[in-house]
Design a protein around this motif. Sequence first.
Motif, short mmCIF file in Angstrom:
data_model
loop_
_atom_site.label_atom_id
_atom_site.label_comp_id
_atom_site.label_asym_id
_atom_site.label_seq_id
_atom_site.Cartn_x
_atom_site.Cartn_y
_atom_site.Cartn_z
N VAL A 9 1.03 -0.93 0.22
CA VAL A 9 0.33 0.04 0.04
C VAL A 9 0.75 1.28 0.08
CG1 VAL A 9 -1.91 1.61 0.90
CG2 VAL A 9 -1.95 -1.32 1.28
N TRP A 10 0.71 2.17 -0.91
CA TRP A 10 1.46 3.28 -1.08
C TRP A 10 0.87 4.62 -0.25
CZ3 TRP A 10 6.34 4.13 -4.35
CH2 TRP A 10 6.63 3.09 -4.51
N PHE A 11 1.01 5.93 0.16
CA PHE A 11 0.42 6.49 0.73
C PHE A 11 1.04 7.77 -0.20
CE2 PHE A 11 -0.64 10.27 3.28
CZ PHE A 11 -1.63 10.91 2.82
N ILE A 12 0.75 8.40 -1.26
CA ILE A 12 1.36 9.05 -1.98
C ILE A 12 0.69 10.68 -2.08
CG2 ILE A 12 2.34 10.30 -4.19
CD1 ILE A 12 2.04 7.23 -4.93
N THR A 13 1.64 12.05 -2.14
CA THR A 13 1.25 13.06 -1.34
C THR A 13 1.14 13.30 -2.81
OG1 THR A 13 2.81 13.78 -1.02
CG2 THR A 13 1.32 13.32 0.79
N LEU A 28 -0.50 1.46 -9.94
CA LEU A 28 -1.07 0.82 -9.84
C LEU A 28 -0.90 -0.22 -10.95
CD1 LEU A 28 -3.50 3.52 -9.89
CD2 LEU A 28 -3.55 1.50 -8.16
N ALA A 29 -0.24 0.05 -11.99
CA ALA A 29 0.03 -0.81 -12.99
C ALA A 29 0.68 -2.23 -12.48
CB ALA A 29 0.83 -0.25 -14.36
N ALA A 30 1.84 -2.11 -11.60
CA ALA A 30 2.14 -3.32 -10.76
C ALA A 30 1.34 -4.10 -9.77
CB ALA A 30 3.70 -2.55 -10.13
N GLY A 31 0.06 -3.23 -9.72
CA GLY A 31 -0.81 -4.80 -8.77
C GLY A 31 -0.97 -3.80 -7.34
N LEU A 55 -7.10 1.82 -6.22
CA LEU A 55 -7.00 3.82 -5.48
C LEU A 55 -8.26 3.45 -5.09
CD1 LEU A 55 -5.33 6.28 -6.46
CD2 LEU A 55 -6.66 6.42 -8.41
N VAL A 56 -7.55 4.97 -4.13
CA VAL A 56 -8.56 5.69 -3.34
C VAL A 56 -7.69 7.07 -3.37
CG1 VAL A 56 -9.20 5.89 -0.97
CG2 VAL A 56 -9.15 3.55 -1.54
N THR A 57 -8.96 7.49 -3.60
CA THR A 57 -7.86 9.46 -3.78
C THR A 57 -8.85 10.53 -2.14
OG1 THR A 57 -9.86 10.23 -4.90
CG2 THR A 57 -7.73 9.15 -6.73
N LEU A 58 -7.77 11.03 -1.97
CA LEU A 58 -8.11 12.16 -0.65
C LEU A 58 -8.03 13.35 -0.98
CD1 LEU A 58 -6.68 9.53 2.03
CD2 LEU A 58 -9.39 9.90 1.68
N PRO A 59 -8.61 13.92 -0.77
CA PRO A 59 -8.99 15.78 -1.29
C PRO A 59 -7.63 16.32 0.49
CG PRO A 59 -11.00 15.14 0.03
CD PRO A 59 -9.90 13.91 -0.40
N LEU A 60 -6.49 16.54 0.12
CA LEU A 60 -5.68 17.55 0.65
C LEU A 60 -4.55 17.90 0.93
CD1 LEU A 60 -4.37 16.40 3.87
CD2 LEU A 60 -2.80 15.29 2.68
#
Length: 276
Positions: A9-13, A28-31, A55-60
């Motif tokens: 699980v990646w968390f990317i800002t 995502l392409a790598a699974g 993919l989950v997106t969060l406003p920040l």
Amino acid sequence: MIVTAQSRVWFITGATRGLGRAVTEAALAAGERVVGAARDLGPLAELTERYPDTLVTLPLDVADRAAVTDAVERAAAAFGRLDIVLNNAGGLLLGMLEEASEEQIRRHFDVNFFGAVWVTQAVIPHLRAQGTGRLLQVTSMGSGGGVASVGCYAAGKAALDALSQSVAMELAPFGIKVTIVQPGGYDTGLYTVGTTATEPDPAYAPLRAKLAELWGDDAGPAPDTAAPVIMALAELPDPPLRLIVGSNSYDIVQQMEQARVAEYRAWEHLSRQAPG
């Protein structure tokens, strides 16, 4: 693409553009699973449709510490853990120091330095509880020194670089590995949508002309050419503390370091006159 229970699980800002977007797509392409955060999530709509389960997106806005804490809690809950944090969100204050307002300078550091600090503080308890994790702190190839008109940018990245070196030592006993990622000049949109410019003072017109000639019009390579390096870095069992991203950037940084050492040596006789 195969998604397994072992997918990280990646968390990317700053996930909507530049390096953040490129790594989001590559992961995502790598699974892998990704929680992507940004102020404006519109550019991620197409990816959300393509990867509804991973993919989950969060406003920040990373400058808002309370919002960062909340976003990290939601990110950790989305897939039950955090494995790799790409602390990437940032912007550019372009202009000479004399021209910059207090509001511009403070806002710049709120995003580029303090924003990264708030994210780091918020994710540490999750990674520490797991006993594992990667923290990738995106600074810059220029974090080792300043250049006219981008001094605040270099200063913020240098501060993050120094702090991250300390954090790496603090977190090593908990199995958390920190790498300071130093990318070069990629076409990330930093100098367009990511830029706040000062009001030009005519006194600096000759210097601006010199800088424009020095830099030229080349926006640099696409950020997706750097994403494979970040993905490879995330796979290393024993990653480096610092990693320059970019072949040309590597050469430039080496030249900068050699020039710094040469200057120290040239003035060694004066330095050694003090006993400390």
